[in-house]
Write an enzyme that holds these catalytic residues in place. Structure first.
Site, PDB file in Angstrom:
ATOM      1  CE  LYS A 260      -4.556  -1.624   1.991  1.00  0.00           C
ATOM      2  NZ  LYS A 260      -4.180  -3.414   2.087  1.00  0.00           N
TER       3      LYS A 260
ATOM      4  CD  GLU B 217      -5.112   5.623   3.707  1.00  0.00           C
ATOM      5  OE1 GLU B 217      -6.352   5.480   3.945  1.00  0.00           O
ATOM      6  OE2 GLU B 217      -4.561   4.681   3.376  1.00  0.00           O
TER       7      GLU B 217
ATOM      8  CG  HIS C  83     -12.600  -3.156   7.286  1.00  0.00           C
ATOM      9  ND1 HIS C  83     -12.595  -1.716   7.419  1.00  0.00           N
ATOM     10  CD2 HIS C  83     -12.685  -3.217   9.223  1.00  0.00           C
ATOM     11  CE1 HIS C  83     -12.700  -1.530   7.933  1.00  0.00           C
ATOM     12  NE2 HIS C  83     -12.223  -2.869   9.817  1.00  0.00           N
TER      13      HIS C  83
ATOM     14  NE  ARG D 173      -8.195  -9.626  -6.340  1.00  0.00           N
ATOM     15  CZ  ARG D 173      -9.489  -9.108  -5.372  1.00  0.00           C
ATOM     16  NH1 ARG D 173     -10.244  -9.374  -6.368  1.00  0.00           N
ATOM     17  NH2 ARG D 173      -9.697  -9.021  -4.319  1.00  0.00           N
TER      18      ARG D 173
END
Length: 610
Positions: free
Chosen positions: A116, A200, A235, A297
């Site tokens: 990430k 973040e 999530h 993908r």
């Protein structure tokens, strides 16, 4: 063009790929584990190769076995589907090194987007907007605390190598940061072998919006518009739709342009998804949408994009892998109508969404929708893999038509004895906020019990059941015969229901009837005159809530226990469920051992009230 394709996956995605390959005249090879010997994807493929025991780490995750299967069957290409090895750059390289075609992006692209922090730096360099935060290599607690203070709370701590919601912590105040950081690092190290984190800005009204992108080997890259995947539980996506509610033309142009920039930055080939996080506190705005990550993908939710564009994305994948150009240019793609997808899971919302496994004696899904599934009536839901058993996708001229069609299809679905989340999905689709398009990623967590389906069938459903019994037919193929004017007493979730029957005389009465309503199925057990009804927690009986393996016993027969004390722990589908004493007492009738397998509903132990 590829002539023979091996599919390195199972379940609904394997069946989905086989369907398109067959239409293109491409022969298919399935792979299967011990648990999947009789699976639908095995029977639908032209050939099938056994690759090992049931656990995925010994079969579907062993790249060498899959490549060997391709070689043995003279398959020219391998399609990884999603999950398993689909985003494993080492496996992609091994496929290519073996002289086979990899139906997916370049290994370098997979690696570039795999971490990430590195991906976000790459996106920043490419001019793609990213969430305010900290991506630095300096990982000391002091530096991270300082950066969090500068960003402003709330902040989100995320594992650099994270995924699936693991290694994430929200921090609302500076005083809580150190403890949350330590917890996040422990989980990240345990789950991914990497305890590095990034920071973040936490978005208070988050929408999860993603853009489908596609590239070919000739340098062409297009987008196929956006999807909204904001309805999530822990999530994990639950319901997805395309296009995104409230998206105006200017914001769509901005986010889709950013997605194409992201794909170009990694020289992308094949199907991919650029995921964005949007601050929807003032509606969707181009300056409030930021890059989150890229999935290299095909996505689970790709059918909604297919439904609004009229394109077959698996066909596009196979064409691109064969060296052909993209079928359409950007200005030839447009949005037609609306599509919504619901993920149907074998899980029981009434028991905390515990996985539910076993045979699908009844498996009937509603009409007027597209169904992508890897199971059928009579199949077994295995404890070894993801519990998703089908995707139901509705298309409509507008959002309301799609929503109503999908809700009706789920409403008329009936599955037994495996439990599913169909009733929960109906409740979600009919929630006022969802109807209005006011959805963010916290909706399910906020609403909680209001989204739970009813615990019992309605009086109308019970009346229909009585009429069915009177006519000699129980739902779902069960047949009952009653004497004239017999008073039938049934148990529903432990409470008696009295129904008078005016049915046919003669025959041995059955012990049960199924009632299907709003996506749920209940079994009503006939009250036994001798009082030998099913045991429940009220008499101290501890029953297995699901089929599974006993992984821990905390007591022995004769032990004194207190209310709430742990008795036994069951594991299924990688989830643990601990069962506790319903009241103070003594353990009797302990009938299981560690390592043993148990069926749903069996007596594990009993607590005798002193």
């Amino acid at each position: 063009m590829i002539n023979k394709l091996l599919i390195a996956n199972r379940g609904e995605i394997a069946c989905r790929i086989i369907r398109t390959a067959r239409e293109m005249g491409i022969a298919t090879v399935a792979v299967y584990s011990d648990a999947d010997a009789e699976a639908l994807h095995v029977r639908e493929a032209d050939e099938a190769v056994h690759i090992g025991p049931a656990p995925a780490r010994e079969s579907y995750l062993v790249g060498e076995k899959i490549i060997a299967a391709a070689k043995a069957t003279a398959a020219e290409a391998i399609h990884p589907g999603y999950g398993f090895l689909s985003e494993n750059a080492d496996f992609a390289e091994a496929v290519i090194a073996a002289g086979l075609i990899w139906v997916g992006p370049k290994p370098s692209s997979i690696r570039a987007m795999g971490l990430k922090d590195a991906a976000k730096r790459l996106m920043q360099d490419a001019g793609v907007p990213t969430t305010p935060g900290y991506l630095g290599d300096e990982q000391s607690e002091v530096r991270l605390q300082s950066e969090a203070d500068a960003i402003g709370y709330p902040v989100l701590i995320k594992a650099v190598a994270g995924g699936g919601g693991k290694g994430m912590r929200r921090v609302d105040a500076a005083a809580d940061f150190a403890e949350a950081l330590a917890s996040c690092r422990r989980e990240a190290a345990a789950s991914f072998g990497d305890d590095r984190v990034l920071l973040e800005k936490y978005i208070l009204s988050p929408r999860h919006i993603e853009v489908q992108v596609f590239g070919d080997t000739h340098g062409n890259i297009v987008h196929l518009f956006e999807r909204d995947c904001s309805l999530q539980r822990r999530h994990q996506k639950v319901i997805e739709e395309a296009p995104a509610p409230g998206m105006d033309d200017a914001t769509r142009a901005a986010i889709c342009e950013a997605a194409v920039k992201a794909a170009r930055a990694v020289d992308y080939v094949g199907a991919g998804t650029i995921e964005f996080i949007a601050d929807a506190s003032e509606g969707l705005r181009a300056d409030r949408i930021w890059f989150m990550e890229m999935n290299t993908r095909l996505q689970v939710e790709h059918p909604v994009t297919e439904e609004i564009t009229g394109q077959d994305l698996v066909e596009w994948q196979l064409l691109v892998a064969s060296g052909e150009s993209l079928p359409l240019e950007q200005d030839e793609l447009e949005i037609d109508g609306w599509a919504i997808e619901a993920r149907l899971y074998a899980e029981d919302p009434a028991k905390g969404f515990l996985p539910s496994i076993g045979a699908l004696d009844l498996f009937e899904l509603g009409d007027d929708v597209r169904i992508d599934s890897g199971v059928e009536r009579g199949a077994a839901v295995s404890p070894h893999y993801d519990p998703m058993i089908a995707k139901m996708i509705a298309w409509g001229e507008d959002r309301e038509e799609a929503r109503e069609t999908l809700a009706a299809a789920l409403d008329h679905s009936a599955i037994w004895p495996v439990r599913t989340n169909a009733g929960f999905l109906v409740q979600a689709l009919e929630h006022p906020d969802f109807i209005e398009g006011n959805v963010d990623t916290g909706l399910i967590a906020r609403e909680g019990d209001t989204l739970m389906p009813p615990a019992t069938p309605s009086l109308d459903a019970l009346a229909d059941a009585a009429a069915a019994v009177a006519g000699g037919n129980g739902l779902g193929g069960f047949r009952l015969n009653r004497a004239m004017n017999e008073q039938g007493r049934f148990l529903l979730d432990g409470r008696p229901i009295d129904i008078a029957f005016d049915g046919q005389a003669g025959g041995d009465p059955s012990d049960s009837i199924l009632i299907a309503e709003h996506g749920q199925v209940w079994k009503l057990a006939r009250w036994r005159v001798d009082g030998a009804g099913g045991a429940g927690a009220g008499d101290g009986a501890i029953l297995s809530p699901m089929p599974g393996k006993v992984i821990a016993l905390a007591v022995a027969n004769g032990d004194r226990v207190e209310k709430g004390q742990k008795i036994v722990t069951i594991e299924a589908m990688k989830m643990e469920h601990s069962l506790t004493a319903p009241f103070d007492g003594t353990v009797v009738d302990l009938s299981v051992v560690e390592g043993g397998q148990v069926r749903e509903g069996v007596l594990l132990a009993r607590i005798e009230n002193d």
